[in-house]
Design a protein around this motif. Sequence first.
Motif, PDB file in Angstrom:
ATOM      1  N   ALA A 137     -25.731  27.594   9.909  1.00  0.00           N
ATOM      2  CA  ALA A 137     -24.923  28.817   9.920  1.00  0.00           C
ATOM      3  C   ALA A 137     -23.664  28.652   9.071  1.00  0.00           C
ATOM      4  O   ALA A 137     -23.329  29.528   8.259  1.00  0.00           O
ATOM      5  CB  ALA A 137     -24.562  29.192  11.359  1.00  0.00           C
ATOM      6  N   LEU A 138     -22.973  27.507   9.227  1.00  0.00           N
ATOM      7  CA  LEU A 138     -21.740  27.294   8.469  1.00  0.00           C
ATOM      8  C   LEU A 138     -22.019  27.133   6.980  1.00  0.00           C
ATOM      9  O   LEU A 138     -21.318  27.707   6.139  1.00  0.00           O
ATOM     10  CB  LEU A 138     -20.985  26.077   9.005  1.00  0.00           C
ATOM     11  N   ARG A 139     -23.056  26.374   6.627  1.00  0.00           N
ATOM     12  CA  ARG A 139     -23.393  26.188   5.207  1.00  0.00           C
ATOM     13  C   ARG A 139     -23.718  27.532   4.556  1.00  0.00           C
ATOM     14  O   ARG A 139     -23.296  27.809   3.433  1.00  0.00           O
ATOM     15  CB  ARG A 139     -24.579  25.228   5.059  1.00  0.00           C
ATOM     16  N   LEU A 140     -24.448  28.376   5.281  1.00  0.00           N
ATOM     17  CA  LEU A 140     -24.822  29.675   4.715  1.00  0.00           C
ATOM     18  C   LEU A 140     -23.607  30.597   4.587  1.00  0.00           C
ATOM     19  O   LEU A 140     -23.472  31.303   3.587  1.00  0.00           O
ATOM     20  CB  LEU A 140     -25.916  30.337   5.557  1.00  0.00           C
ATOM     21  N   ALA A 141     -22.735  30.601   5.577  1.00  0.00           N
ATOM     22  CA  ALA A 141     -21.532  31.450   5.507  1.00  0.00           C
ATOM     23  C   ALA A 141     -20.677  31.058   4.306  1.00  0.00           C
ATOM     24  O   ALA A 141     -20.257  31.915   3.515  1.00  0.00           O
ATOM     25  CB  ALA A 141     -20.734  31.345   6.801  1.00  0.00           C
ATOM     26  N   VAL A 142     -20.437  29.751   4.152  1.00  0.00           N
ATOM     27  CA  VAL A 142     -19.614  29.281   3.031  1.00  0.00           C
ATOM     28  C   VAL A 142     -20.338  29.513   1.702  1.00  0.00           C
ATOM     29  O   VAL A 142     -19.730  29.963   0.719  1.00  0.00           O
ATOM     30  CB  VAL A 142     -19.251  27.784   3.208  1.00  0.00           C
ATOM     31  N   GLY A 143     -21.634  29.252   1.673  1.00  0.00           N
ATOM     32  CA  GLY A 143     -22.412  29.458   0.445  1.00  0.00           C
ATOM     33  C   GLY A 143     -22.406  30.907  -0.002  1.00  0.00           C
ATOM     34  O   GLY A 143     -22.303  31.205  -1.204  1.00  0.00           O
ATOM     35  N   LYS A 144     -22.512  31.819   0.945  1.00  0.00           N
ATOM     36  CA  LYS A 144     -22.478  33.250   0.611  1.00  0.00           C
ATOM     37  C   LYS A 144     -21.128  33.621   0.005  1.00  0.00           C
ATOM     38  O   LYS A 144     -21.071  34.352  -0.994  1.00  0.00           O
ATOM     39  CB  LYS A 144     -22.753  34.092   1.867  1.00  0.00           C
ATOM     40  N   ALA A 145     -20.043  33.151   0.628  1.00  0.00           N
ATOM     41  CA  ALA A 145     -18.708  33.464   0.097  1.00  0.00           C
ATOM     42  C   ALA A 145     -18.535  32.870  -1.302  1.00  0.00           C
ATOM     43  O   ALA A 145     -18.090  33.556  -2.228  1.00  0.00           O
ATOM     44  CB  ALA A 145     -17.631  32.940   1.044  1.00  0.00           C
ATOM     45  N   ARG A 146     -18.902  31.606  -1.471  1.00  0.00           N
ATOM     46  CA  ARG A 146     -18.736  30.949  -2.774  1.00  0.00           C
ATOM     47  C   ARG A 146     -19.618  31.579  -3.856  1.00  0.00           C
ATOM     48  O   ARG A 146     -19.243  31.576  -5.036  1.00  0.00           O
ATOM     49  CB  ARG A 146     -19.015  29.456  -2.663  1.00  0.00           C
ATOM     50  N   SER A 147     -20.761  32.156  -3.463  1.00  0.00           N
ATOM     51  CA  SER A 147     -21.643  32.787  -4.453  1.00  0.00           C
ATOM     52  C   SER A 147     -20.994  34.011  -5.088  1.00  0.00           C
ATOM     53  O   SER A 147     -21.426  34.473  -6.146  1.00  0.00           O
ATOM     54  CB  SER A 147     -22.987  33.171  -3.815  1.00  0.00           C
ATOM     55  N   LEU A 148     -19.952  34.540  -4.447  1.00  0.00           N
ATOM     56  CA  LEU A 148     -19.259  35.733  -4.958  1.00  0.00           C
ATOM     57  C   LEU A 148     -17.941  35.394  -5.661  1.00  0.00           C
ATOM     58  O   LEU A 148     -17.280  36.278  -6.192  1.00  0.00           O
ATOM     59  CB  LEU A 148     -18.987  36.700  -3.808  1.00  0.00           C
ATOM     60  N   ALA A 149     -17.569  34.121  -5.674  1.00  0.00           N
ATOM     61  CA  ALA A 149     -16.270  33.717  -6.227  1.00  0.00           C
ATOM     62  C   ALA A 149     -16.134  34.061  -7.708  1.00  0.00           C
ATOM     63  O   ALA A 149     -15.062  34.478  -8.154  1.00  0.00           O
ATOM     64  CB  ALA A 149     -16.041  32.220  -6.002  1.00  0.00           C
ATOM     65  N   GLY A 150     -17.195  33.913  -8.483  1.00  0.00           N
ATOM     66  CA  GLY A 150     -17.129  34.228  -9.913  1.00  0.00           C
ATOM     67  C   GLY A 150     -16.893  35.707 -10.170  1.00  0.00           C
ATOM     68  O   GLY A 150     -16.200  36.093 -11.118  1.00  0.00           O
ATOM     69  N   LYS A 151     -17.449  36.526  -9.299  1.00  0.00           N
ATOM     70  CA  LYS A 151     -17.309  37.983  -9.439  1.00  0.00           C
ATOM     71  C   LYS A 151     -15.941  38.469  -8.960  1.00  0.00           C
ATOM     72  O   LYS A 151     -15.418  39.484  -9.430  1.00  0.00           O
ATOM     73  CB  LYS A 151     -18.425  38.661  -8.633  1.00  0.00           C
ATOM     74  N   PHE A 152     -15.349  37.727  -8.013  1.00  0.00           N
ATOM     75  CA  PHE A 152     -14.049  38.102  -7.435  1.00  0.00           C
ATOM     76  C   PHE A 152     -13.112  36.890  -7.501  1.00  0.00           C
ATOM     77  O   PHE A 152     -12.867  36.228  -6.482  1.00  0.00           O
ATOM     78  CB  PHE A 152     -14.220  38.563  -5.983  1.00  0.00           C
ATOM     79  N   PRO A 153     -12.549  36.586  -8.694  1.00  0.00           N
ATOM     80  CA  PRO A 153     -11.741  35.374  -8.845  1.00  0.00           C
ATOM     81  C   PRO A 153     -10.366  35.427  -8.169  1.00  0.00           C
ATOM     82  O   PRO A 153      -9.742  34.395  -7.983  1.00  0.00           O
ATOM     83  CB  PRO A 153     -11.606  35.228 -10.359  1.00  0.00           C
ATOM     84  N   HIS A 154      -9.907  36.605  -7.795  1.00  0.00           N
ATOM     85  CA  HIS A 154      -8.613  36.755  -7.097  1.00  0.00           C
ATOM     86  C   HIS A 154      -8.826  37.660  -5.896  1.00  0.00           C
ATOM     87  O   HIS A 154      -8.474  38.848  -5.928  1.00  0.00           O
ATOM     88  CB  HIS A 154      -7.550  37.331  -8.039  1.00  0.00           C
ATOM     89  N   ALA A 155      -9.429  37.075  -4.846  1.00  0.00           N
ATOM     90  CA  ALA A 155      -9.770  37.880  -3.670  1.00  0.00           C
ATOM     91  C   ALA A 155      -9.854  36.986  -2.435  1.00  0.00           C
ATOM     92  O   ALA A 155      -9.856  35.760  -2.525  1.00  0.00           O
ATOM     93  CB  ALA A 155     -11.113  38.580  -3.894  1.00  0.00           C
ATOM     94  N   LEU A 156      -9.903  37.645  -1.289  1.00  0.00           N
ATOM     95  CA  LEU A 156     -10.222  36.989  -0.029  1.00  0.00           C
ATOM     96  C   LEU A 156     -11.646  37.411   0.322  1.00  0.00           C
ATOM     97  O   LEU A 156     -11.912  38.604   0.506  1.00  0.00           O
ATOM     98  CB  LEU A 156      -9.254  37.424   1.077  1.00  0.00           C
ATOM     99  N   ILE A 157     -12.541  36.439   0.370  1.00  0.00           N
ATOM    100  CA  ILE A 157     -13.953  36.742   0.612  1.00  0.00           C
ATOM    101  C   ILE A 157     -14.356  36.245   1.991  1.00  0.00           C
ATOM    102  O   ILE A 157     -14.175  35.066   2.315  1.00  0.00           O
ATOM    103  CB  ILE A 157     -14.864  36.105  -0.461  1.00  0.00           C
ATOM    104  N   ILE A 158     -14.915  37.147   2.779  1.00  0.00           N
ATOM    105  CA  ILE A 158     -15.426  36.799   4.104  1.00  0.00           C
ATOM    106  C   ILE A 158     -16.905  36.466   3.965  1.00  0.00           C
ATOM    107  O   ILE A 158     -17.692  37.272   3.462  1.00  0.00           O
ATOM    108  CB  ILE A 158     -15.276  37.981   5.088  1.00  0.00           C
ATOM    109  N   GLY A 159     -17.273  35.277   4.417  1.00  0.00           N
ATOM    110  CA  GLY A 159     -18.676  34.884   4.486  1.00  0.00           C
ATOM    111  C   GLY A 159     -19.052  34.724   5.945  1.00  0.00           C
ATOM    112  O   GLY A 159     -18.245  34.245   6.754  1.00  0.00           O
ATOM    113  N   ALA A 160     -20.263  35.138   6.302  1.00  0.00           N
ATOM    114  CA  ALA A 160     -20.694  35.035   7.699  1.00  0.00           C
ATOM    115  C   ALA A 160     -22.197  34.817   7.754  1.00  0.00           C
ATOM    116  O   ALA A 160     -22.941  35.280   6.888  1.00  0.00           O
ATOM    117  CB  ALA A 160     -20.310  36.304   8.466  1.00  0.00           C
ATOM    118  N   ASP A 161     -22.620  34.121   8.778  1.00  0.00           N
ATOM    119  CA  ASP A 161     -24.047  33.953   9.025  1.00  0.00           C
ATOM    120  C   ASP A 161     -24.239  33.616  10.497  1.00  0.00           C
ATOM    121  O   ASP A 161     -23.312  33.119  11.146  1.00  0.00           O
ATOM    122  CB  ASP A 161     -24.657  32.856   8.153  1.00  0.00           C
ATOM    123  N   GLN A 162     -25.430  33.905  10.981  1.00  0.00           N
ATOM    124  CA  GLN A 162     -25.727  33.621  12.376  1.00  0.00           C
ATOM    125  C   GLN A 162     -27.111  33.008  12.480  1.00  0.00           C
ATOM    126  O   GLN A 162     -28.063  33.486  11.859  1.00  0.00           O
ATOM    127  CB  GLN A 162     -25.679  34.905  13.206  1.00  0.00           C
TER     128      GLN A 162
END
Length: 196
Positions: free
Chosen positions: A48-73
């Motif tokens: 769950a934690l790896r997926l939440a962080v991976g999802k957030a990091r997958s969007l970092a290039g698209k949003f270089p100056h943002a707060l990104i919430i990643g979540a998984d269950q």
Amino acid sequence: MNANLPLILGSSSVFRQAQLQRLGVSFQTARPDFDETPAPGETAEQTALRLAVGKARSLAGKFPHALIIGADQVAWCNGRQLGKPMNVANAQQMLTDLSGQRIEFYSALCLLNTASNGLHTHVDKTVVTMRELDGGQIRRYLEREPDAVYCAGAAKSEGLGAALLERIDSTDPNALIGLPVFKLVAFLAAEDVEVI
């Protein structure tokens, strides 16, 4: 200072979107691009934690100056991880297997500040005890709650799924829906975003 950074919910889940809307914060959604396959030997909490962080990091290039919430269950029962059934046949089998069982739900959350590369993480554990269910109850539930096929363990607790449950043990009732809101508010405050 970070109040000017846009808030991005890295999830296409309508359930998580509704939870965030209830907080009254301005945000936009983006669909993460991340493989959700569990890694061999991983615990449900680690997945769950790896997926939440991976999802957030997958969007970092698209949003270089943002707060990104990643979540998984991820749900765990009888020594195995349970994902989202994604269709009625799988949901029927899953609910049959879960009847009368104790299920652990691991709801992972991260808040990634892509401007500073700061990362806040948390995994909330909720333990659910299912009622004993017969085939007719399961069939009627899935007819009346079709979105349940998109929920881990096929139990949409905030809807009719409450009728399937005997007990919930949790420190944050929001976590079972998909977003540990109590911890998210603390993470946002740490990034100078005040909810109230």
